[in-house]
Structure formats: structure tokens, C-alpha cells
Design a protein around this motif. Structure first.
Motif, PDB file in Angstrom:
ATOM      1  N   ALA A 146       0.861  -1.408  -0.127  1.00 36.18           N
ATOM      2  CA  ALA A 146       0.047   0.018   0.071  1.00 36.18           C
ATOM      3  C   ALA A 146       0.922   1.162   0.177  1.00 36.18           C
ATOM      4  O   ALA A 146       1.634   1.341   0.832  1.00 36.18           O
ATOM      5  CB  ALA A 146      -0.790  -0.111   1.043  1.00 36.18           C
ATOM      6  N   LEU A 147       0.276   2.200  -1.013  1.00 40.74           N
ATOM      7  CA  LEU A 147       1.261   3.394  -1.071  1.00 40.74           C
ATOM      8  C   LEU A 147       0.593   4.574  -0.674  1.00 40.74           C
ATOM      9  O   LEU A 147      -0.486   5.002  -1.160  1.00 40.74           O
ATOM     10  CB  LEU A 147       1.934   3.504  -2.570  1.00 40.74           C
ATOM     11  N   ASP A 148       1.171   5.304   0.335  1.00 38.19           N
ATOM     12  CA  ASP A 148       0.144   6.385   0.840  1.00 38.19           C
ATOM     13  C   ASP A 148       0.604   7.696   0.306  1.00 38.19           C
ATOM     14  O   ASP A 148       1.619   8.575   0.704  1.00 38.19           O
ATOM     15  CB  ASP A 148       0.416   6.593   2.305  1.00 38.19           C
ATOM     16  N   ARG A 149      -0.021   8.242  -0.970  1.00 43.23           N
ATOM     17  CA  ARG A 149       0.371   9.365  -1.698  1.00 43.23           C
ATOM     18  C   ARG A 149       1.632   9.708  -2.022  1.00 43.23           C
ATOM     19  O   ARG A 149       2.072  10.786  -1.849  1.00 43.23           O
ATOM     20  CB  ARG A 149      -0.422  10.389  -0.622  1.00 43.23           C
ATOM     21  N   LEU A 150       2.259   8.735  -2.716  1.00 45.90           N
ATOM     22  CA  LEU A 150       3.705   9.128  -3.194  1.00 45.90           C
ATOM     23  C   LEU A 150       3.378   9.881  -4.354  1.00 45.90           C
ATOM     24  O   LEU A 150       2.742   9.683  -5.218  1.00 45.90           O
ATOM     25  CB  LEU A 150       4.310   7.808  -3.509  1.00 45.90           C
ATOM     26  N   GLN A 151       4.403  11.085  -4.379  1.00 42.33           N
ATOM     27  CA  GLN A 151       4.424  11.977  -5.263  1.00 42.33           C
ATOM     28  C   GLN A 151       5.131  11.897  -6.603  1.00 42.33           C
ATOM     29  O   GLN A 151       4.851  12.348  -7.804  1.00 42.33           O
ATOM     30  CB  GLN A 151       4.437  13.453  -4.666  1.00 42.33           C
ATOM     31  N   ASP A 152       6.430  11.097  -6.502  1.00 40.54           N
ATOM     32  CA  ASP A 152       7.280  11.061  -7.260  1.00 40.54           C
ATOM     33  C   ASP A 152       7.207   9.947  -8.579  1.00 40.54           C
ATOM     34  O   ASP A 152       7.071   8.878  -8.103  1.00 40.54           O
ATOM     35  CB  ASP A 152       8.736  11.155  -6.844  1.00 40.54           C
ATOM     36  N   PRO A 153       6.890  10.296  -9.603  1.00 38.82           N
ATOM     37  CA  PRO A 153       6.469   9.356 -10.710  1.00 38.82           C
ATOM     38  C   PRO A 153       7.876   8.184 -10.706  1.00 38.82           C
ATOM     39  O   PRO A 153       7.501   7.111 -10.972  1.00 38.82           O
ATOM     40  CB  PRO A 153       6.537   9.892 -11.972  1.00 38.82           C
ATOM     41  N   GLY A 154       9.048   8.779 -10.531  1.00 34.14           N
ATOM     42  CA  GLY A 154      10.096   7.894 -10.479  1.00 34.14           C
ATOM     43  C   GLY A 154      10.222   6.977  -9.360  1.00 34.14           C
ATOM     44  O   GLY A 154      10.473   5.686  -9.614  1.00 34.14           O
ATOM     45  N   ASN A 155       9.759   7.202  -8.115  1.00 32.80           N
ATOM     46  CA  ASN A 155       9.679   6.339  -7.208  1.00 32.80           C
ATOM     47  C   ASN A 155       8.536   5.413  -7.202  1.00 32.80           C
ATOM     48  O   ASN A 155       8.790   4.164  -6.765  1.00 32.80           O
ATOM     49  CB  ASN A 155       9.330   7.400  -5.814  1.00 32.80           C
ATOM     50  N   ILE A 156       7.204   5.882  -7.858  1.00 36.61           N
ATOM     51  CA  ILE A 156       6.281   4.987  -8.054  1.00 36.61           C
ATOM     52  C   ILE A 156       6.757   3.840  -9.031  1.00 36.61           C
ATOM     53  O   ILE A 156       6.535   2.747  -8.779  1.00 36.61           O
ATOM     54  CB  ILE A 156       5.056   5.620  -8.663  1.00 36.61           C
ATOM     55  N   GLY A 157       7.510   4.110 -10.030  1.00 37.72           N
ATOM     56  CA  GLY A 157       7.725   3.140 -11.155  1.00 37.72           C
ATOM     57  C   GLY A 157       9.097   2.109 -10.519  1.00 37.72           C
ATOM     58  O   GLY A 157       9.000   1.072 -10.466  1.00 37.72           O
ATOM     59  N   THR A 158       9.868   2.805  -9.692  1.00 41.57           N
ATOM     60  CA  THR A 158      10.998   2.020  -9.149  1.00 41.57           C
ATOM     61  C   THR A 158      10.414   1.043  -7.993  1.00 41.57           C
ATOM     62  O   THR A 158      10.875  -0.341  -7.933  1.00 41.57           O
ATOM     63  CB  THR A 158      12.011   2.809  -8.477  1.00 41.57           C
ATOM     64  N   ILE A 159       9.520   1.465  -7.314  1.00 39.70           N
ATOM     65  CA  ILE A 159       8.651   0.488  -6.233  1.00 39.70           C
ATOM     66  C   ILE A 159       8.001  -0.536  -7.138  1.00 39.70           C
ATOM     67  O   ILE A 159       7.901  -1.711  -6.456  1.00 39.70           O
ATOM     68  CB  ILE A 159       8.010   1.458  -5.335  1.00 39.70           C
ATOM     69  N   PHE A 160       7.192  -0.137  -8.183  1.00 39.36           N
ATOM     70  CA  PHE A 160       6.765  -1.276  -9.033  1.00 39.36           C
ATOM     71  C   PHE A 160       7.613  -2.507  -9.296  1.00 39.36           C
ATOM     72  O   PHE A 160       7.422  -3.572  -9.062  1.00 39.36           O
ATOM     73  CB  PHE A 160       5.936  -0.693 -10.072  1.00 39.36           C
ATOM     74  N   ARG A 161       8.703  -1.916  -9.840  1.00 35.83           N
ATOM     75  CA  ARG A 161       9.727  -2.907 -10.334  1.00 35.83           C
ATOM     76  C   ARG A 161      10.313  -3.807  -8.921  1.00 35.83           C
ATOM     77  O   ARG A 161      10.475  -4.867  -9.164  1.00 35.83           O
ATOM     78  CB  ARG A 161      10.874  -2.167 -10.956  1.00 35.83           C
ATOM     79  N   ASN A 162      10.505  -3.173  -7.842  1.00 36.02           N
ATOM     80  CA  ASN A 162      10.775  -3.768  -6.668  1.00 36.02           C
ATOM     81  C   ASN A 162       9.849  -4.719  -6.334  1.00 36.02           C
ATOM     82  O   ASN A 162      10.106  -5.680  -5.606  1.00 36.02           O
ATOM     83  CB  ASN A 162      11.394  -2.727  -5.396  1.00 36.02           C
ATOM     84  N   ALA A 163       8.385  -4.376  -6.331  1.00 35.81           N
ATOM     85  CA  ALA A 163       7.554  -5.117  -5.936  1.00 35.81           C
ATOM     86  C   ALA A 163       7.410  -6.261  -6.712  1.00 35.81           C
ATOM     87  O   ALA A 163       6.922  -7.366  -6.206  1.00 35.81           O
ATOM     88  CB  ALA A 163       6.240  -4.299  -5.963  1.00 35.81           C
ATOM     89  N   LEU A 164       7.458  -6.374  -8.137  1.00 37.44           N
ATOM     90  CA  LEU A 164       7.647  -7.342  -8.887  1.00 37.44           C
ATOM     91  C   LEU A 164       8.602  -8.493  -8.413  1.00 37.44           C
ATOM     92  O   LEU A 164       8.332  -9.644  -8.633  1.00 37.44           O
ATOM     93  CB  LEU A 164       7.861  -6.928 -10.482  1.00 37.44           C
ATOM     94  N   ALA A 165       9.882  -7.668  -8.248  1.00 43.35           N
ATOM     95  CA  ALA A 165      10.982  -8.671  -7.761  1.00 43.35           C
ATOM     96  C   ALA A 165      10.623  -9.461  -6.592  1.00 43.35           C
ATOM     97  O   ALA A 165      11.290 -10.608  -6.470  1.00 43.35           O
ATOM     98  CB  ALA A 165      12.076  -7.852  -7.902  1.00 43.35           C
ATOM     99  N   ALA A 166       9.891  -8.811  -5.625  1.00 47.82           N
ATOM    100  CA  ALA A 166       9.668  -9.255  -4.320  1.00 47.82           C
ATOM    101  C   ALA A 166       8.443 -10.206  -4.318  1.00 47.82           C
ATOM    102  O   ALA A 166       7.696 -10.607  -3.432  1.00 47.82           O
ATOM    103  CB  ALA A 166       9.511  -8.288  -3.160  1.00 47.82           C
ATOM    104  N   GLU A 167       7.522 -10.547  -5.392  1.00 45.97           N
ATOM    105  CA  GLU A 167       6.434 -11.146  -5.815  1.00 45.97           C
ATOM    106  C   GLU A 167       5.568 -10.686  -4.960  1.00 45.97           C
ATOM    107  O   GLU A 167       4.694 -11.519  -4.293  1.00 45.97           O
ATOM    108  CB  GLU A 167       6.904 -12.753  -5.378  1.00 45.97           C
TER     109      GLU A 167
END
Length: 277
Positions: free
Chosen positions: A115-136
Motif C-alpha cells: 500500500a502506497l500512501d500518496r507518493l508523489q514522485d513518478p520515478g519512485n512509483i515506477g521503481t517501487i513497482f519494479r521492486n514489488a515485482l521482484a519481491a513477488e
């Protein structure tokens, strides 16, 4: 195949409109800029409905198209048409259109949710999606914040947004916070541990544990807070436990995308360890 070279051709306006959330939702179509996102889409077994490319790109990438020519329509355009139509400063020669209906759907019962609480930076969002995919991670809830389907987020994710089920909550900040709080409360009632993440020096009245002290094999919702303000008090109140990522006091806090890596991968480490015992 005719070549579109006029900057006044309707395709320019069409691509520009698809670059906005309103245009994307109206057409039910996602604009993907560049070769890499096209490759990532095809790799997952999903095919764009349309490819807009320069003559040079089509010649140089015939290997990508050889077995997929019948999967999509191809529109050939001059380089200046793409330059005018896309957000990328120097387009590499291609854009593709993917039906929104082909994006991944959530499972009936996800065991690991981010769950992401109002993250504003699109770079952070994209990187976290990639990290989340790696973490299943199986599902992502976003309380507003940056658009995960915006071009900056898509590029930062290296295509991971196209493989990760997500739900964007609320149409206002207050509404998004309330919607996320409601989901977290239901998750807690259903036996999930709802984990709030904090900086090591967070001034709070409850105990914060090092992230490795938790049992990450339980059904889990990990909650990451806004870059500037952290978790909203209403979101904090929904968390059943709190963790931190201990680090040197020389740094006050870590970037949320950087901090997400060990937090997300801890569950994966625990799963691998349990398989060996």
C-alpha cells in the motif's frame, strides 16, 4: 504502407491525448513510448493493438516483428511526427498502444499486498513497482499520488507496471486516505498483519521493530508513506505493527524507493530460507 509526415495529421492529436489520464481512459488505451516498453509488453504475452513507428525503426527491428506482424496494426510515420506527439525528448522511433483491458487483474486473495500512501514522485512509483515485482508482491493499493500509467512511471518501472495488478484509490486526497484506511481495516479484520514503515528516529508513542523481527510469512500488507510527510495519522491508526530499516544516523531518512528494497525482499528471503529447512 503510406508514410505519415504531416504534423497536422490527426494521429498527432490522438497520441497527445493518449498521453493524459483523461485521454487514456476515454480511449481505454495505454500509450507506451519507446522500444523497451514495447519489448516488455510482448515478453509478457500481451500485444499492442497498434504500432506507430518510423521507417528506420521498422527496418532495424524486423526481428521483433517477424513473428508478430498479424498481432497489431502498423502505422508508419516520419520522425518529426513522433517528436511532436510524444513526451520523450528524443523518441527512439516507436510508440505502441495497449488496450487497458489487457493489464493484469488481481487475484481473489492476495497474500502479500503493498500500500502506497500518496507518493508523489513518478520515478519512485515506477521503481517501487519494479521492486514489488521482484519481491513477488501480488497487489498494490495506491492512495492517489503519481500516476503509475504516466510515461515517467512506466519508464522508471522498466515495464513492471504492465505486470503488476494495482488499484488507485480516491478522487481527492481526503477520499484516497479514507479509502486506503478502509481497506487496511478490512485487511486487519481478515487476519493480515498491516505493517507501517517508519524512519529509525520517528517520534511516535508505540514500539517500532527492526524489519527482520517480524514473521513475513503471514498474510501481509506493507504500507509505505509519502516522501515528505510519511504515513497519514489515519493510515497509521490502521496499522497493526510498525517496522523500520535501521541505518547510520549520518542520514536522517532513506528515499522511499530505496527503503522499499529490503522491506519488500524480506518476505522473499523468508520464503527461500523456509524451503531449505
Amino acid at each position: 504502407m503510406p508514410l505519415i509526415s504531416s504534423r497536422r495529421n490527426p494521429i498527432v492529436r490522438r497520441l497527445k491525448e493518449l498521453g493524459s489520464p483523461q485521454g487514456r481512459n476515454k480511449a481505454s488505451m495505454l500509450l507506451l513510448e519507446g522500444t523497451h516498453l514495447f519489448q516488455e509488453t510482448v515478453k509478457t504475452g500481451r500485444f499492442p493493438s497498434e504500432l506507430i513507428a518510423t521507417e528506420r525503426w521498422l527496418e532495424n527491428n524486423s526481428n521483433l516483428l517477424e513473428f508478430n506482424m498479424n498481432k497489431f496494426n502498423i502505422t508508419k510515420v516520419a520522425p518529426e511526427v513522433l517528436e511532436l506527439s510524444l513526451t520523450t525528448k528524443n523518441p527512439d522511433g516507436v510508440a505502441s498502444l495497449l488496450p487497458l483491458s489487457s493489464l493484469p487483474k488481481s487475484k481473489n486473495k492476495a497474500e502479500f499486498i503493498l500500500a502506497l500512501d500518496r507518493l508523489q514522485d513518478p520515478g519512485n512509483i515506477g521503481t517501487i513497482f519494479r521492486n514489488a515485482l521482484a519481491a513477488e508482491v501480488e497487489m498494490i493499493w495506491l492512495a492517489l499520488g503519481a500516476d503509475p500509467l504516466g510515461q515517467k512511471s512506466l519508464r522508471a518501472s522498466s515495464g513492471a507496471v504492465l505486470e503488476m495488478p494495482f488499484q488507485r484509490l480516491g478522487d481527492s486526497e481526503d477520499g484516497a486516505i479514507q479509502d486506503l484506511a478502509d481497506k487496511l481495516e478490512v485487511a486487519a479484520l481478515n487476519g493480515y498483519q498491516v505493517i507501517g514503515s517508519y524512519a529509525p528516529n520517528a517520534n511516535v508513542s508505540f514500539e517500532i521493530y527492526p524489519y527482520w523481527d517480524l514473521d513475513w510469512m503471514k498474510p501481509t500488507v506493507l504500507v509505505l508513506g509519502n516522501e515528505g510527510n510519511g504515513l497519514h495519522p489515519k493510515i497509521q491508526a490502521c496499522c497493526t505493527t510498525a517496522v523500520t530499516l535501521p541505518h547510520s544516523k549520518a542520514v536522517e531518512s532513506l528515499n522511499v524507493a530505496s527503503a522499499s528494497v529490503p522491506l519488500l525482499l524480506e518476505r522473499h528471503r523468508a520464503k527461500m530460507t523456509s524451503c531449505k529447512t
